[in-house]
Design an enzyme around this catalytic site. Structure first.
Site, PDB file in Angstrom:
ATOM      1  N   HIS A  42      -2.954   7.285   2.362  1.00  0.00           N
ATOM      2  CA  HIS A  42      -3.510   6.108   1.736  1.00  0.00           C
ATOM      3  C   HIS A  42      -4.789   5.634   2.344  1.00  0.00           C
ATOM      4  O   HIS A  42      -4.897   5.835   3.614  1.00  0.00           O
ATOM      5  CB  HIS A  42      -2.418   4.666   2.460  1.00  0.00           C
ATOM      6  CG  HIS A  42      -3.274   3.312   2.068  1.00  0.00           C
ATOM      7  ND1 HIS A  42      -3.569   2.927   0.660  1.00  0.00           N
ATOM      8  CD2 HIS A  42      -2.994   2.318   2.911  1.00  0.00           C
ATOM      9  CE1 HIS A  42      -3.969   1.946   1.002  1.00  0.00           C
ATOM     10  NE2 HIS A  42      -3.801   1.475   2.180  1.00  0.00           N
ATOM     11  N   ASN A  44     -10.164  -0.190   0.164  1.00  0.00           N
ATOM     12  CA  ASN A  44      -8.787  -0.004   0.252  1.00  0.00           C
ATOM     13  C   ASN A  44      -8.269  -0.515  -1.322  1.00  0.00           C
ATOM     14  O   ASN A  44      -8.406  -1.787  -1.181  1.00  0.00           O
ATOM     15  CB  ASN A  44      -8.183  -0.674   1.215  1.00  0.00           C
ATOM     16  CG  ASN A  44      -6.686  -0.672   1.636  1.00  0.00           C
ATOM     17  OD1 ASN A  44      -6.002  -0.440   0.727  1.00  0.00           O
ATOM     18  ND2 ASN A  44      -6.198  -1.147   2.427  1.00  0.00           N
ATOM     19  N   CYS A  82       0.814  -1.382   0.022  1.00  0.00           N
ATOM     20  CA  CYS A  82      -0.069  -0.198  -0.007  1.00  0.00           C
ATOM     21  C   CYS A  82       0.929   1.295  -0.181  1.00  0.00           C
ATOM     22  O   CYS A  82       0.128   2.226  -0.055  1.00  0.00           O
ATOM     23  CB  CYS A  82      -1.085  -0.041   1.112  1.00  0.00           C
ATOM     24  SG  CYS A  82      -1.824  -1.438   1.257  1.00  0.00           S
TER      25      CYS A  82
HETATM   26  C1  LIG Z   1      -9.739  -4.391  10.359  1.00  0.00           C
HETATM   27  C2  LIG Z   1     -10.572  -3.530  11.306  1.00  0.00           C
HETATM   28  C3  LIG Z   1     -11.515  -2.904  10.626  1.00  0.00           C
HETATM   29  C4  LIG Z   1     -11.029  -4.284  12.407  1.00  0.00           C
HETATM   30  O1  LIG Z   1     -11.737  -3.465  13.559  1.00  0.00           O
HETATM   31  P1  LIG Z   1     -11.564  -3.588  15.040  1.00  0.00           P
HETATM   32  O2  LIG Z   1     -12.428  -2.721  15.615  1.00  0.00           O
HETATM   33  O3  LIG Z   1     -10.033  -3.717  15.369  1.00  0.00           O
HETATM   34  O4  LIG Z   1     -12.398  -5.196  15.418  1.00  0.00           O
HETATM   35  P2  LIG Z   1     -11.598  -6.364  15.960  1.00  0.00           P
HETATM   36  O5  LIG Z   1     -10.912  -7.079  14.714  1.00  0.00           O
HETATM   37  O6  LIG Z   1     -11.123  -6.211  17.254  1.00  0.00           O
HETATM   38  O7  LIG Z   1     -13.068  -7.377  15.982  1.00  0.00           O
HETATM   39  C5  LIG Z   1     -14.165  -7.156  16.565  1.00  0.00           C
HETATM   40  C6  LIG Z   1     -15.022  -7.956  16.302  1.00  0.00           C
HETATM   41  O8  LIG Z   1     -15.606  -7.929  15.042  1.00  0.00           O
HETATM   42  C7  LIG Z   1     -15.686  -9.111  14.482  1.00  0.00           C
HETATM   43  N1  LIG Z   1     -15.530  -8.750  12.757  1.00  0.00           N
HETATM   44  C8  LIG Z   1     -14.372  -8.749  12.204  1.00  0.00           C
HETATM   45  N2  LIG Z   1     -14.763  -8.485  10.921  1.00  0.00           N
HETATM   46  C9  LIG Z   1     -16.341  -8.422  10.901  1.00  0.00           C
HETATM   47  C10 LIG Z   1     -16.927  -8.343   9.867  1.00  0.00           C
HETATM   48  N3  LIG Z   1     -16.638  -7.795   8.721  1.00  0.00           N
HETATM   49  N4  LIG Z   1     -18.344  -8.162  10.097  1.00  0.00           N
HETATM   50  C11 LIG Z   1     -18.819  -8.258  11.432  1.00  0.00           C
HETATM   51  N5  LIG Z   1     -18.001  -8.538  12.270  1.00  0.00           N
HETATM   52  C12 LIG Z   1     -16.749  -8.556  12.339  1.00  0.00           C
HETATM   53  C13 LIG Z   1     -14.624  -9.823  15.009  1.00  0.00           C
HETATM   54  O9  LIG Z   1     -14.689 -11.198  14.782  1.00  0.00           O
HETATM   55  C14 LIG Z   1     -14.745  -9.518  16.349  1.00  0.00           C
HETATM   56  O10 LIG Z   1     -15.729 -10.108  16.933  1.00  0.00           O
HETATM   57  P3  LIG Z   1     -15.390 -10.795  18.442  1.00  0.00           P
HETATM   58  O11 LIG Z   1     -15.304  -9.346  19.353  1.00  0.00           O
HETATM   59  O12 LIG Z   1     -16.841 -11.629  18.754  1.00  0.00           O
HETATM   60  O13 LIG Z   1     -14.057 -11.633  18.300  1.00  0.00           O
HETATM   61  C15 LIG Z   1      -9.338  -2.419  12.172  1.00  0.00           C
HETATM   62  O14 LIG Z   1      -8.692  -3.237  13.096  1.00  0.00           O
HETATM   63  C16 LIG Z   1      -8.639  -1.701  10.954  1.00  0.00           C
HETATM   64  O15 LIG Z   1      -9.048  -1.033  10.271  1.00  0.00           O
HETATM   65  N6  LIG Z   1      -7.288  -1.951  11.148  1.00  0.00           N
HETATM   66  C17 LIG Z   1      -6.545  -1.307  10.089  1.00  0.00           C
HETATM   67  C18 LIG Z   1      -6.422  -2.194   8.705  1.00  0.00           C
HETATM   68  C19 LIG Z   1      -5.887  -1.529   7.748  1.00  0.00           C
HETATM   69  O16 LIG Z   1      -5.921  -0.389   7.620  1.00  0.00           O
HETATM   70  N7  LIG Z   1      -5.277  -2.359   6.887  1.00  0.00           N
HETATM   71  C20 LIG Z   1      -4.707  -2.121   5.797  1.00  0.00           C
HETATM   72  C21 LIG Z   1      -3.317  -1.157   5.855  1.00  0.00           C
HETATM   73  S1  LIG Z   1      -2.555  -1.017   4.238  1.00  0.00           S
END
Ligand SMILES: CC(C)(COP(=O)(O)OP(=O)(O)OC[C@H]1O[C@@H](n2cnc3c(N)ncnc32)[C@H](O)[C@@H]1OP(=O)(O)O)[C@@H](O)C(=O)NCCC(=O)NCCS
Length: 334
Positions: A256, A286, A123
């Site tokens: 990004h 993304n 990215c």
């Molecule tokens: C990926 C991201 C959106 C997840 O959000 P988060 O608030 O960290 O959520 P978590 O991973 O803690 O998951 C929370 C809950 O949602 C659930 N969950 C994950 N994806 C889900 C989805 N698509 N729909 C519904 N629930 C979902 C998980 O299983 C978890 O459930 P649990 O509490 O029962 O275990 C976030 O961490 C993020 O944006 N990170 C940066 C990612 C990024 O930018 N990547 C690219 C960089 S180049």
């Protein structure tokens, strides 16, 4: 290659291309529900700001998207394909192991001259490619470089993993970077931390006629989130200092486009008002290396990029890699 005496590089054209198929969060949730995978528009929009993504049809490859974005950027610069003497494609989803996607784009555009190669920085790829092209132009090794970020990330997603498959989309963006007697690219910084490889990777390869390892994107979302806001904030301050510009004087911030929460958090840390932040993650999701040039082109089409205005472009992603390019925009046709 012919040397020239011009000292600077400047963005003289932009273009982008999105595959026509738009998939909303509701449509994606309904599709995943057929395999008993639970997600919703509400969860995706609240955690990421994403509302929809563009997905390429089967058979449409990165070079196809890249060539279309490139054609638009070349036209926007008022040039002909034959004027281009360097093509750099940033991608993590190349058409082939080899030759490079840049060579395929060169052929699609009918260009016979100059150099063509790919840059792999996930990215951060576009800012890596733009900084590389800037070095070529400033050294007199290129007069008109085509810098493209293009991806079909839909091909490396595990569509049974709801924590990643809802986050990404396909697309391409391009700029023409030309030799200039006025400074366009004002400052740039590229960084990597290879010790963070595992927090975001697609750790498979092709060997002995088969895929070895895991071919899908895997991510520790929370670790990536924390790293991203820290390094983007630091890098923005570093390049502004290098250029002698106060962070508050930047006209437009184009980070990004990974997650709206990251974008808003970053703008707040840098004390920049919302109207200086470009957001396309809601529409494009993304798109990895394509996200910054797609957002730049969208901002220009919306009239948000003024000649003489400064634009800070930032990448962050797998590697772990990150980087920033601060550009002063020149008067272009659009
Ligand atoms: C990926 C991201 C959106 C997840 O959000 P988060 O608030 O960290 O959520 P978590 O991973 O803690 O998951 C929370 C809950 O949602 C659930 N969950 C994950 N994806 C889900 C989805 N698509 N729909 C519904 N629930 C979902 C998980 O299983 C978890 O459930 P649990 O509490 O029962 O275990 C976030 O961490 C993020 O944006 N990170 C940066 C990612 C990024 O930018 N990547 C690219 C960089 S180049």
């Amino acid at each position: 290659m012919k040397q020239n005496s011009l000292q600077y590089s400047a963005i003289t054209g932009t273009g982008s291309y999105l595959p026509p198929r738009v998939v909303s969060n509701d449509e994606l949730a309904a599709e995943l529900a057929q395999r008993d995978i639970v997600t919703s528009d509400e969860w995706i929009a609240e955690r990421t700001g994403i509302r929809q993504r563009h997905l390429a049809e089967r058979g449409v490859t990165t070079s196809t998207l890249a060539a279309e974005a490139a054609r638009r950027a070349i036209e926007d610069a008022g040039l002909q394909p034959g004027d281009i003497d360097l093509i750099i494609v940033a991608t993590s989803t190349p058409d082939f192991v080899f030759p490079s996607t840049a060579c395929l784009v060169q052929d699609k555009l009918g260009i016979k001259n100059g150099a063509a190669f790919d840059v792999q920085a996930v990215c951060s790829g576009f800012v890596y490619a733009l900084t590389t092209a800037d070095s070529f132009v400033r050294a007199g090794r290129s007069r008109h470089a085509l810098v493209i970020g293009a991806e079909v990330f839909s091909r490396i997603l595990d569509w049974n993993d709801r924590s990643t498959c809802v986050l990404f989309g396909d697309g391409a963006g391009a700029v023409v970077l030309s030799a200039s007697d006025e400074p366009g690219i004002l400052a740039a910084q590229l960084r990597a931390d290879g010790s963070q490889t595992k927090i975001l990777c697609a750790a498979g390869n092709v060997a002995y006629g088969e895929v070895v390892g895991d071919p899908f994107l895997r991510m520790d979302g929370q670790a990536v989130f924390k790293q991203a806001v820290t390094v983007l904030d630091r890098s923005a301050r570093d390049v502004c200092e290098e250029a002698g510009i106060a962070v508050g004087d930047i006209d437009l911030l184009i980070p990004h486009q990974a997650n709206l929460r990251i974008l808003n958090f970053l703008a707040r840390k840098l004390d920049l008002p919302a109207d200086k932040l470009v957001v396309t993650v809601d529409r494009h999701a993304n798109t990895s290396a394509a996200s910054v040039p797609l957002a730049l082109d969208a901002a220009r089409r919306e009239g948000r990029v003024q000649p003489g205005g400064t634009v800070l472009m930032q990448g962050v992603g797998g590697g772990f890699t990150w980087g920033s390019v601060l550009a002063r925009m020149t008067a272009t046709k659009r």
